[in-house]
Every structure is written in C-alpha cells, then in structure tokens.
Design a protein around this motif. Structure first.
Motif, mmCIF file in Angstrom:
data_model
loop_
_atom_site.group_PDB
_atom_site.id
_atom_site.type_symbol
_atom_site.label_atom_id
_atom_site.label_comp_id
_atom_site.label_asym_id
_atom_site.label_seq_id
_atom_site.Cartn_x
_atom_site.Cartn_y
_atom_site.Cartn_z
ATOM 1 N N HIS A 68 13.268 95.293 -8.504
ATOM 2 C CA HIS A 68 13.497 96.578 -9.172
ATOM 3 C C HIS A 68 13.945 97.644 -8.170
ATOM 4 N N ILE A 69 13.403 97.603 -6.959
ATOM 5 C CA ILE A 69 13.831 98.554 -5.927
ATOM 6 C C ILE A 69 15.304 98.335 -5.596
ATOM 7 N N TYR A 70 15.682 97.075 -5.407
ATOM 8 C CA TYR A 70 17.090 96.761 -5.161
ATOM 9 C C TYR A 70 17.963 97.279 -6.301
ATOM 10 N N THR A 71 17.549 97.011 -7.527
ATOM 11 C CA THR A 71 18.369 97.358 -8.686
ATOM 12 C C THR A 71 18.570 98.865 -8.798
ATOM 13 N N ILE A 72 17.503 99.626 -8.581
ATOM 14 C CA ILE A 72 17.629 101.085 -8.636
ATOM 15 C C ILE A 72 18.490 101.581 -7.480
ATOM 16 N N SER A 73 18.283 101.023 -6.295
ATOM 17 C CA SER A 73 19.040 101.468 -5.119
ATOM 18 C C SER A 73 20.528 101.195 -5.269
ATOM 19 N N LEU A 74 20.872 100.086 -5.922
ATOM 20 C CA LEU A 74 22.274 99.705 -6.088
ATOM 21 C C LEU A 74 22.881 100.231 -7.386
ATOM 22 N N ASN A 75 22.054 100.884 -8.204
ATOM 23 C CA ASN A 75 22.502 101.312 -9.538
ATOM 24 C C ASN A 75 22.992 100.120 -10.364
ATOM 25 N N GLY A 76 22.346 99.004 -10.179
ATOM 26 C CA GLY A 76 22.719 97.797 -10.902
ATOM 27 C C GLY A 76 22.213 96.575 -10.169
ATOM 28 N N LEU A 77 22.626 95.420 -10.619
ATOM 29 C CA LEU A 77 22.118 94.171 -10.060
ATOM 30 C C LEU A 77 22.808 93.751 -8.774
ATOM 31 N N TYR A 78 23.925 94.372 -8.434
ATOM 32 C CA TYR A 78 24.705 93.861 -7.307
ATOM 33 C C TYR A 78 25.522 94.979 -6.682
ATOM 34 N N SER A 79 25.793 94.822 -5.406
ATOM 35 C CA SER A 79 26.744 95.686 -4.723
ATOM 36 C C SER A 79 28.156 95.211 -5.060
ATOM 37 N N ALA A 80 29.155 95.988 -4.647
ATOM 38 C CA ALA A 80 30.564 95.660 -4.911
ATOM 39 C C ALA A 80 30.792 95.272 -6.371
ATOM 40 N N PRO A 81 30.411 96.135 -7.317
ATOM 41 C CA PRO A 81 30.462 95.741 -8.739
ATOM 42 C C PRO A 81 31.848 95.362 -9.233
ATOM 43 N N ASP A 82 32.884 96.038 -8.768
ATOM 44 C CA ASP A 82 34.232 95.693 -9.234
ATOM 45 C C ASP A 82 34.609 94.270 -8.819
ATOM 46 N N LEU A 83 34.251 93.901 -7.592
ATOM 47 C CA LEU A 83 34.560 92.555 -7.114
ATOM 48 C C LEU A 83 33.780 91.500 -7.894
ATOM 49 N N VAL A 84 32.509 91.782 -8.152
ATOM 50 C CA VAL A 84 31.668 90.820 -8.864
ATOM 51 C C VAL A 84 32.166 90.624 -10.290
ATOM 52 N N ARG A 85 32.442 91.715 -10.980
ATOM 53 C CA ARG A 85 32.886 91.593 -12.378
ATOM 54 C C ARG A 85 34.230 90.891 -12.479
ATOM 55 N N ARG A 86 35.098 91.136 -11.511
ATOM 56 C CA ARG A 86 36.385 90.433 -11.514
ATOM 57 C C ARG A 86 36.181 88.937 -11.313
ATOM 58 N N ALA A 87 35.287 88.582 -10.395
ATOM 59 C CA ALA A 87 35.045 87.161 -10.115
ATOM 60 C C ALA A 87 34.412 86.442 -11.299
ATOM 61 N N LEU A 88 33.677 87.184 -12.129
ATOM 62 C CA LEU A 88 32.948 86.563 -13.239
ATOM 63 C C LEU A 88 33.609 86.794 -14.597
ATOM 64 N N GLN A 89 34.861 87.181 -14.598
ATOM 65 C CA GLN A 89 35.573 87.341 -15.865
ATOM 66 C C GLN A 89 35.634 86.011 -16.619
ATOM 67 N N PRO A 90 35.484 86.054 -17.945
ATOM 68 C CA PRO A 90 35.625 84.809 -18.725
ATOM 69 C C PRO A 90 37.007 84.199 -18.527
ATOM 70 N N ARG A 91 37.059 82.883 -18.534
ATOM 71 C CA ARG A 91 38.331 82.185 -18.398
ATOM 72 C C ARG A 91 38.291 80.934 -19.267
ATOM 73 N N PRO A 92 39.420 80.513 -19.780
ATOM 74 C CA PRO A 92 39.418 79.427 -20.765
ATOM 75 C C PRO A 92 39.145 78.047 -20.178
ATOM 76 N N TRP A 93 39.417 77.844 -18.898
ATOM 77 C CA TRP A 93 39.362 76.486 -18.359
ATOM 78 C C TRP A 93 37.993 76.089 -17.800
ATOM 79 N N SER A 94 37.123 77.063 -17.504
ATOM 80 C CA SER A 94 35.800 76.718 -16.979
ATOM 81 C C SER A 94 34.888 77.927 -17.068
ATOM 82 N N SER A 95 33.595 77.683 -16.959
ATOM 83 C CA SER A 95 32.624 78.777 -16.962
ATOM 84 C C SER A 95 32.422 79.284 -15.539
#
Length: 338
Positions: A68-95
């Motif tokens: 919870h300390i990490y999450t509050i400090s980062l304002n979310g679950l992870y640093s570099a949110p744009d990079l993470v969300r881009r890497a985890l975008q849905p794609r048709p060929w695999s999860s």
C-alpha cells in the motif's frame, strides 16, 4: 499458512504443467512445512539462506502494508505507467503476461490481475503467499528461487517486476540480465526497493555513530546491523542506487528511467493528510520490519540480549518520534528492445 491460490497443477516430473512452468511448483499433497523452518521463533523459507527475513503470516501482513505504501507513493501499482499500459495492451494473437519476482504476500500480482483482466499474471517466491482475498482466474503463484535463473521463462512476459528482493539476490547484475531475457520485445522491467540507509532531516545519509556518541540512534544502529548481516549472507543490498547503471549496461534494454521517494518514518513531517497517512504507514512497516530482524541478527552472532535491546530501543524511538528520519525508496525501469 494458507496455501490457497498456489499452482499445484503438476506433471509427473514434479514441474508445473502450466504454459510457463516453474522450476519448483507447490504440491498440495506435500507437507508445506518442507518449504518452511522455524528459526529463533519466526518462520523462514527453507530454500535460500541468503534471504533471511521471515516468511510467516505476520511478515505477509507487513508486506501487504508495504504494498500500500508503494501504491500510494507511485499513485498506482507501477512506475512508468505509459510504458506498462502500452506493453499490456490487448492483442488478438496472444494474452499479455506479467511476472512478479519475489511476490511476497501476492497483493501486487492480484491487483495487477484485477486491473488487467485480459493478462496472465504469475507471482513467484520462495514460499507460497498467504492469499486472503479472492484469487482472480488470470493469476497464479509458483515456487521459485530467483538465484537459479529463469531459463524456463525466456521471452515469456511483457511486464516483469522485482520489488524489495535485493537482500535475497546474490548477484544482482546477473539477475537483471536474467530478467531482461524473460521479457518479450517491447516489454517493461520494473524495479523497486527501499534503502537500508536511513536519512536525516535534510535527506542526507546518517553517519554511523557508536552508542553515547553525538548523533547516535538505535534505529540507525539496528538498520546498520541488519545491512551488514544481509551483506554477510550474500545479499545485494546496495543495488537500489546501482540499478540505473546496471540497466544501462544491458544491451537489450533501452529507455532506462529512475526515480526516488523520501518518506518520513513517522508523522514528524507532512504537508497534507495523504503524506501524514503514508508516514504513519511507513512507521508501522518499519516497526514490523525491526521485529522481524531477530533471526537475521541472531544467525550472524549477535547475542539475544543485544538484539532485544536494539529492537526495544529502536521501537521506542519510532513510536515516540524521538528521531526525525527519512526512508528512501528507489524505482527504476527499462524497456526490452525490439
């Protein structure tokens, strides 16, 4: 310990039959105590002598708080949110897939599985997590020692996190290279760890002082003792400040970033209610951390009465706000080249 949610779908050779098998998978038919041992009154893992902090329910509650300390400090679950969300975008060929190395209580893996329901999330640690919340169907846990490498995970994940694991890793630059190999092209590596060094009101490292000397602090003394004990056992406790340099040295990685957060150990300094709450949480985390240092220090030859004194006096300092100190938390990230 509750082993619910731990992968026990195994083949006849003892390895997981999941698409990305672990070197070691938990069998519900086996006695869980084989993975655990009681040392000086606390439960520790039974696989790795480098990581010598507890692995019991009390420690998992501390790790939940730390999450919870990490999450509050980062304002979310992870640093570099744009990079993470881009890497985890849905794609048709695999999860897309996420790996949490040293998952502890499992909360980050579970929260990531809930935030990204189209992704597969795997958490690995030396012992099973004590899962107290419903486990998402896209999340599982496996048993692994990161010091053995990740040949079985090559090119399998889009986001890999290793958080607060440095004291259990014997060769951190090698470990980072292993994690880079686990990533798929475009995948993101996330690192996070707290320094064992404590910082003064001006955010400068506190110099070592003996008892009775000016500037002496029991809190600093026990953290310094734990730091040396972790180093003695082979842990890479200096890695938080070195991570950016080591990441840049890996040819397959790019877009290296780094950030640090200073949090007061207790509400002696805050500018908002949010900061006060985080400072209170960090003090509670530090108190639990100090309580769990006993086996580590005793195993390195400290006398029981000395350990008890350090724990008692450091606890009193923090509870009574007799010292004004910061903890520094470092975060780093990088992207796997295409």
């Amino acid at each position: 310990m509750d082993f619910s949610g731990v992968d026990d779908d195994t083949s006849s050779d003892g390895r997981s039959s999941s698409p990305i098998p672990s070197l070691y998978s938990f069998h519900s038919s086996l006695d869980g105590r084989l993975m655990l041992r009681n040392i000086y009154g606390r439960i520790l893992n039974n696989q790795n002598d480098t990581y010598f902090l507890p692995a019991d329910n009390e420690e998992h509650r501390r790790l939940d708080l730390q999450h919870h300390i990490y999450t509050i400090s980062l304002n979310g679950l992870y640093s570099a949110p744009d990079l993470v969300r881009r890497a985890l975008q849905p794609r048709p060929w695999s999860s897309p897939a996420v790996l949490d190395v040293g998952c502890g209580s499992g909360r980050w893996a579970i929260d990531m599985a809930n935030e990204f329901p189209h992704c597969e999330v795997v958490g690995i640690d030396l012992v099973p997590p004590n899962v107290q919340v419903p486990l998402p169907t896209n999340c599982r846990f496996e048993i692994d020692d990161a010091n053995l490498g990740f040949a079985h995970y090559r090119n399998s994940f889009d986001v890999v996190q290793a958080r607060a694991v440095s004291s259990g890793i014997r060769d951190y630059p090698w470990f980072l290279n292993e994690l880079a190999e686990v990533l798929r092209p475009g995948g993101v590596l996330l690192l996070g760890d707290g320094d064992m060094q404590i910082f003064d009101e001006t955010r400068q490292p506190i110099a070592y002082a003996e008892e009775g000397q000016p500037g002496f602090s029991w809190t600093h003394r026990i953290f310094f003792a734990a730091y040396n004990a972790m180093k003695s056992k082979g842990g890479s406790v200096d890695s938080p400040s070195m991570n950016p340099t080591w990441l840049r040295a890996i040819d397959s990685l790019t877009d290296v970033g780094w950030d640090k957060v200073f949090i007061p150990m207790g509400p002696w300094c805050y500018a908002s209610e949010r900061e006060r709450v985080v400072a209170e949480m960090l003090r509670a985390n530090a108190l639990s951390y100090i309580s769990g240092m006993g086996p580590l220090l005793l195993s390195e030859g400290y006398l029981p009465e000395r350990v008890a004194t350090m724990q008692r006096e450091a606890t009193a300092e923090l509870r009574e706000l007799r010292i004004n100190v910061y903890s520094r938390w470092s975060f780093a990230w990088a992207v796997k080249k295409y």
